[in-house]
Motif scaffolding. Structure first.
Motif, PDB file in Angstrom:
ATOM      1  N   ILE A 720       6.379  -9.822 -24.704  1.00  0.00           N
ATOM      2  CA  ILE A 720       7.204  -9.156 -23.697  1.00  0.00           C
ATOM      3  C   ILE A 720       6.278  -8.324 -22.819  1.00  0.00           C
ATOM      4  O   ILE A 720       5.465  -7.539 -23.321  1.00  0.00           O
ATOM      5  N   ALA A 721       6.380  -8.489 -21.507  1.00  0.00           N
ATOM      6  CA  ALA A 721       5.492  -7.762 -20.597  1.00  0.00           C
ATOM      7  C   ALA A 721       6.320  -7.142 -19.478  1.00  0.00           C
ATOM      8  O   ALA A 721       7.232  -7.771 -18.931  1.00  0.00           O
ATOM      9  N   LEU A 722       5.981  -5.912 -19.160  1.00  0.00           N
ATOM     10  CA  LEU A 722       6.615  -5.195 -18.056  1.00  0.00           C
ATOM     11  C   LEU A 722       5.526  -4.754 -17.087  1.00  0.00           C
ATOM     12  O   LEU A 722       4.518  -4.158 -17.504  1.00  0.00           O
ATOM     13  N   GLN A 723       5.727  -5.043 -15.827  1.00  0.00           N
ATOM     14  CA  GLN A 723       4.746  -4.663 -14.806  1.00  0.00           C
ATOM     15  C   GLN A 723       5.454  -3.977 -13.648  1.00  0.00           C
ATOM     16  O   GLN A 723       6.542  -4.393 -13.223  1.00  0.00           O
ATOM     17  N   ALA A 724       4.843  -2.925 -13.138  1.00  0.00           N
ATOM     18  CA  ALA A 724       5.355  -2.228 -11.957  1.00  0.00           C
ATOM     19  C   ALA A 724       4.180  -1.854 -11.075  1.00  0.00           C
ATOM     20  O   ALA A 724       3.090  -1.524 -11.572  1.00  0.00           O
ATOM     21  N   ASP A 725       4.384  -1.926  -9.779  1.00  0.00           N
ATOM     22  CA  ASP A 725       3.317  -1.541  -8.857  1.00  0.00           C
ATOM     23  C   ASP A 725       3.898  -0.858  -7.632  1.00  0.00           C
ATOM     24  O   ASP A 725       5.033  -1.128  -7.218  1.00  0.00           O
ATOM     25  N   TYR A 726       3.092   0.039  -7.072  1.00  0.00           N
ATOM     26  CA  TYR A 726       3.465   0.750  -5.859  1.00  0.00           C
ATOM     27  C   TYR A 726       2.273   0.712  -4.909  1.00  0.00           C
ATOM     28  O   TYR A 726       1.132   0.972  -5.311  1.00  0.00           O
ATOM     29  N   SER A 727       2.512   0.359  -3.654  1.00  0.00           N
ATOM     30  CA  SER A 727       1.451   0.336  -2.651  1.00  0.00           C
ATOM     31  C   SER A 727       1.941   1.050  -1.405  1.00  0.00           C
ATOM     32  O   SER A 727       3.133   1.012  -1.076  1.00  0.00           O
ATOM     33  N   ARG A 728       1.001   1.668  -0.707  1.00  0.00           N
ATOM     34  CA  ARG A 728       1.354   2.424   0.491  1.00  0.00           C
ATOM     35  C   ARG A 728       0.235   2.334   1.516  1.00  0.00           C
ATOM     36  O   ARG A 728      -0.939   2.252   1.151  1.00  0.00           O
ATOM     37  N   GLN A 729       0.615   2.325   2.789  1.00  0.00           N
ATOM     38  CA  GLN A 729      -0.360   2.402   3.857  1.00  0.00           C
ATOM     39  C   GLN A 729       0.117   3.394   4.905  1.00  0.00           C
ATOM     40  O   GLN A 729       1.317   3.613   5.092  1.00  0.00           O
ATOM     41  N   SER A 730      -0.841   4.020   5.587  1.00  0.00           N
ATOM     42  CA  SER A 730      -0.513   5.011   6.606  1.00  0.00           C
ATOM     43  C   SER A 730      -0.098   4.317   7.895  1.00  0.00           C
ATOM     44  O   SER A 730      -0.149   3.090   8.011  1.00  0.00           O
ATOM     45  N   LYS A 731       0.316   5.086   8.872  1.00  0.00           N
ATOM     46  CA  LYS A 731       0.808   4.528  10.121  1.00  0.00           C
ATOM     47  C   LYS A 731      -0.304   3.782  10.855  1.00  0.00           C
ATOM     48  O   LYS A 731      -1.493   4.000  10.614  1.00  0.00           O
ATOM     49  N   THR A 732       0.090   2.891  11.754  1.00  0.00           N
ATOM     50  CA  THR A 732      -0.865   2.129  12.552  1.00  0.00           C
ATOM     51  C   THR A 732      -0.528   2.276  14.028  1.00  0.00           C
ATOM     52  O   THR A 732       0.603   2.602  14.400  1.00  0.00           O
ATOM     53  N   ASN A 733      -1.522   2.018  14.860  1.00  0.00           N
ATOM     54  CA  ASN A 733      -1.333   2.102  16.302  1.00  0.00           C
ATOM     55  C   ASN A 733      -0.816   0.790  16.868  1.00  0.00           C
ATOM     56  O   ASN A 733      -1.206  -0.291  16.426  1.00  0.00           O
ATOM     57  N   SER A 734       0.039   0.888  17.853  1.00  0.00           N
ATOM     58  CA  SER A 734       0.529  -0.279  18.585  1.00  0.00           C
ATOM     59  C   SER A 734      -0.441  -0.632  19.702  1.00  0.00           C
ATOM     60  O   SER A 734      -1.111   0.243  20.255  1.00  0.00           O
ATOM     61  N   PRO A 735      -0.523  -1.909  20.085  1.00  0.00           N
ATOM     62  CA  PRO A 735      -1.332  -2.262  21.253  1.00  0.00           C
ATOM     63  C   PRO A 735      -0.825  -1.614  22.543  1.00  0.00           C
ATOM     64  O   PRO A 735      -1.594  -1.442  23.490  1.00  0.00           O
ATOM     65  N   ASP A 736       0.461  -1.246  22.579  1.00  0.00           N
ATOM     66  CA  ASP A 736       1.030  -0.633  23.786  1.00  0.00           C
ATOM     67  C   ASP A 736       0.759   0.868  23.747  1.00  0.00           C
ATOM     68  O   ASP A 736       1.626   1.679  23.426  1.00  0.00           O
ATOM     69  N   TYR A 737      -0.460   1.241  24.116  1.00  0.00           N
ATOM     70  CA  TYR A 737      -0.904   2.622  24.012  1.00  0.00           C
ATOM     71  C   TYR A 737      -0.231   3.544  25.031  1.00  0.00           C
ATOM     72  O   TYR A 737      -0.230   4.767  24.864  1.00  0.00           O
ATOM     73  N   LEU A 738       0.347   2.978  26.085  1.00  0.00           N
ATOM     74  CA  LEU A 738       1.004   3.785  27.112  1.00  0.00           C
ATOM     75  C   LEU A 738       2.479   4.041  26.808  1.00  0.00           C
ATOM     76  O   LEU A 738       3.134   4.813  27.518  1.00  0.00           O
ATOM     77  N   ALA A 739       3.013   3.400  25.800  1.00  0.00           N
ATOM     78  CA  ALA A 739       4.412   3.618  25.446  1.00  0.00           C
ATOM     79  C   ALA A 739       4.601   5.051  24.956  1.00  0.00           C
ATOM     80  O   ALA A 739       3.695   5.641  24.357  1.00  0.00           O
TER      81      ALA A 739
END
Length: 814
Positions: A720-739
């Motif tokens: 019997i095996a139990l697995q859990a994972d959590y991943s996170r990433q910070s915000k990213t920039n859009s190519p539309d820098y003038l928006a």
């Protein structure tokens, strides 16, 4: 700030576990015991089989069993399991890799893409892998940093290798049934039959998957973002005599899915769609440079007035005394009142309000999206071990790709940007590729190992392509061809200075020839509508050609101060070929130059003896780019969305990646990673998102993940095996820098997944599993079409919602 705090806390926690480890005594069994605890994955980063822990290079290697445990079925999911890797997606299941801030090049319909990250299947370059490749795999290997001396295609960011399982010497196989929400159902199977007497064998594997879409079009009733594919792979291994081996792999994949959803996030009625609405018409010499704006505002003339007779409400009044045609009155009024407008502002703002009310899992536009694709290939590898010190290897392959798709890119009922097939041919686009690679591998004495070789690649159109599109109500067909040839000579050597110190290095010289042509014609009449930016006149086709050549090289020194510990420092020179912008909005943007990088990396890979198995891998990198290729999405009249590349003078990427695994108690494995990337531009390139001090688009500064797995053995031989994972990433920039904020960025997010397994039920051959991904049902953006500034809309692609299901697997043999 929250992501930074989380990442620093996790980094501190992971490193604290290993802080005292170097002081611990090492014994000769440390590496072996840790390999047994964590699995020692065999990689081919130096074109020969080695344990990943023995290679002086930052590698994230995932075995086939690890991919199963993490439920990885698509390219997008690799984002959550590999540090330094990110994915940018404009279409479901067609994601593009980024590694250490470097990613895809020009992405235009029908245009062949030279990416900073090359993807390989069985050592042969392929387009980005879709969902139908994640079955019966030996491993997925992510190689970070330039791969310019040993692998087929030059890259500045890295390479992702998909290695299928080879035929084994055992009669074995498996059948797996999958089911889940959104009416998911699938079957996967493998049969391996040996020939006996160590002569080889045959292995047949396949996968069929269906799943309804999770985004509903309330206008057509279609369920978008579905999955439907079938894939098959046949491998034949022959060993006719000692030392001689031939492996033949034939693979085929077919996709016929419902297409991707594009969810409207923002609208800009004041966006100038075109600086010259009358370009290419008879009115252009008389009324030059009248802008075309998305919204009509309070005074702009509706563009539809050009096709009326003067009695339509909202259009300029007809002047019976004027000696000129009515269109002159329309154009003159537009010139005096701020230009032409497409739609009333109230209509545009109403559509945005409607989408906000619908949420991110519903859209409303006419028509039906679809995504059809086929990929197929034949790969033959011949290995002849002439002596213990000399081996000849040859890899020859043919690959084909066919695509046909219909997409509404703006996510509105308005005729802004869409692509579809008018059914004049089965496929819109097709490309065939032939590759040949010859290697001589050997050793001189006990300390020197080498490899020299030649690589040839030829890619050409499979047929005359035709890609119809609707750009602001204009129905046109894009006809684009690409013919590329790449040849290279390469050499690599490794020399053991002592029993613990090794130096290695390589050199490669590449010759690239690129040819392309582009025509844009009216879909109904066949008349040319493509403007040559050099002359300002209509021209079909416009032909392009260029040659590029470069030398790339690398050098590495590594030291093993004790058993299980490898310390290394490396320098690598990388190169990515130049190319063309098809189409180009201005003469100076018709082509772009190659990009180069000087990469410096130091790292340590260590298996520690602290009484329990502990593995820590740390790499630090510093990359100096010259003429880095920066792409900007724009809209061009008669073409629709186009990706235009420009060369940025210089950019510096730097950061670190830390991975660790530990078994604190028997049966329980805790693993995780944290990575940091500073990919800010050194200078500002006007008109592009490359702004001094601004992070490169789609690149999170911080990423981290933690996984726990507990396996409890049963008395009957099961588990019997139990697995859990959590991943996170910070915000990213859009190519539309003038928006305006927050629409110039994409929010950070975290995903929680879990899986419960009952393996070898009753000590037999049946495994059962239940799984759930995105347990919190997070709504997160993976990519899209950020064109708020350019043409007035931003639509985005959202990641998968909460998914759950179960699988049942039957295995036989070994």
């Amino acid at each position: 700030m929250k992501s930074l705090t989380h990442a620093l806390c996790l980094s501190a926690s992971l490193m604290a576990v290993a802080a005292g480890a170097p002081a611990m005594a090492q014994d000769t069994g440390t590496a072996a015991s840790n390999a047994a605890a964590f699995g020692d994955i065999v990689v081919i980063a130096r074109r020969r089989e080695e344990a990943a822990q023995e290679v002086p290079l930052a590698i994230t290697a995932l075995s086939g069993s690890t991919l199963d445990q993490k439920g990885v079925q698509s390219v997008e999911q690799l984002r959550d399991v590999a540090p330094g890797v990110n994915i940018g997606a404009q279409k479901r299941d067609e994601a593009q890799f980024y590694i250490r801030g470097q990613g895809p090049g020009v992405i235009n319909a029908g245009q062949r893409n030279f990416s900073s990250v090359a993807t390989y299947f069985a050592e042969v370059p392929i387009p980005v892998a879709g969902p139908g490749v994640f079955f019966d795999l030996q491993s997925v290997q992510v190689l970070k940093g330039p791969q310019g001396t040993l692998f087929g295609r030059n890259t500045t960011g890295g390479a992702v290798l998909f290695e299928p399982n080879r035929p084994s010497d055992n009669f074995e196989g498996m059948v797996r049934l999958n089911g889940g929400n959104y009416n998911r159902r699938g079957i996967e199977g493998v049969v391996n039959v040996p020939f006996g007497n160590d002569l080889g064998g045959i292995r047949v594997a396949g996968q069929v998957e269906r799943r309804d879409g999770f985004t509903r079009n309330i206008t057509s009733g279609q369920k978008l973002d579905g999955r439907a594919f079938e894939s098959m792979r046949v491998s034949v291994l022959l060993r006719p005599t000692d030392g001689l081996e031939n492996l033949l792999i034939a693979d085929y994949s077919n996709r016929d899915a419902s297409g991707s959803s594009a969810v409207l996030r923002n609208i800009n009625p004041n966006a100038a769609v075109s600086p010259n609405a009358l370009q290419g018409t008879a009115l252009d010499p008389f009324f030059p440079n009248i802008p075309l704006v998305l919204g009509q505002g309070a005074s702009r003339v509706p563009i539809s007035c050009l096709s009326t007779t003067g009695t339509t409400p909202g259009c300029p009044a007809l002047d019976p005394s004027s000696p000129f045609p009515y269109v002159f009155t329309v154009a003159g009024t537009a010139a005096a009142s701020g230009g032409f407008g497409f739609f009333p502002d109230a209509t545009l703002n109403g559509l945005l309000a409607q989408q906000q009310q619908l949420g991110v899992r519903k859209v409303a536009f006419p028509g039906r999206n679809y995504n059809r694709a086929q990929s197929f290939g034949i790969t033959n590898k011949t290995t002849w071990e002439i002596t213990d010190n000399l081996t000849i290897k040859n890899i020859i392959a043919f690959r084909g790709q066919r695509t046909d798709e219909g997409n509404d890119y703006d996510g509105t009922p308005l005729p802004l940007i869409a692509q579809f097939n008018v059914h004049t041919q089965d496929w819109q686009f097709g490309q065939d590729q032939f590759t040949e690679e010859f290697q001589i591998q050997g050793s001189l004495g006990e300390r020197l190992r080498y490899i020299v070789g030649f690589y040839h690649e030829k890619s050409k159109p499979a047929f005359d392509p035709a890609i119809p599109s609707n750009a602001f109500g204009s129905l046109n067909t894009r006809i684009v061809t690409n013919t590329d040839t790449s040849d290279a000579l390469f050499a690599h050597a490794e020399f053991d200075l002592t029993d613990t110190i090794q130096v290695s290095g390589g050199y490669r010289h590449t010759w690239d020839k690129r040819k392309a042509s582009l025509a844009q014609v009216n879909t109904g009449t066949g008349a040319c509508v493509l403007v040559n930016p050099q002359t300002g006149l209509l021209q079909c086709p416009i032909n392009y050609s260029a040659k590029f050549r470069a030398s790339t090289y690398d050098g590495t020194i590594q030291w093993k101060p004790m058993d299980g510990v490898l310390v290394y420092a490396a320098y690598r020179r990388g190169f990515k070929s130049g190319g063309f912008n098809l189409p180009a909005p201005t003469p100076e943007l018709q082509s772009f130059n190659p990009e180069t990088v000087d990469d410096f990396e130091v790292g340590i890979k260590a298996d520690w003896d602290i009484g329990i198995p502990l593995r820590t891998n740390l790499s630090l990198f510093y990359d100096k780019f010259k003429d880095v290729q920066v792409t900007v999405p724009i809209a061009i009249a008669t073409t629709g969305i186009a990706s235009v590349a420009q060369n940025l003078g210089k950019q510096t990427n730097k950061g670190f990646e830390f991975e660790t695994s530990i078994v604190p108690v028997e049966g329980f494995t805790l693993s995780g990673f944290v990575s940091y990337l500073d990919a800010t531009s050194d200078i500002t390139l006007p008109g592009t998102p490359a702004i001094k001090g601004r992070q490169a688009v789609y690149q999170p500064k911080w990423k981290y993940s933690i996984t726990g797995r507990y396996a409890y053995p049963l008395n009957d031989g099961g588990e019997i095996a139990l697995q859990a994972d959590y991943s996170r990433q910070s915000k990213t920039n859009s190519p539309d820098y003038l928006a305006p904020a927050p629409f110039n960025t994409f929010p950070g997010y975290g995903i929680f997944n879990a899986r419960l397994e009952w393996n070898k039920i009753g000590g037999g051959n049946i495994d059962a599993a239940a799984f759930m991904s995105n347990i919190g049902n997070k709504k997160y953006i993976t990519g899209g079409y950020p064109l708020y500034t350019q043409i007035g809309f931003e639509s985005v692609v959202y990641g998968e919602p909460r998914m759950y299901g179960a699988s049942l697997t039957y295995r036989w043999g070994n």
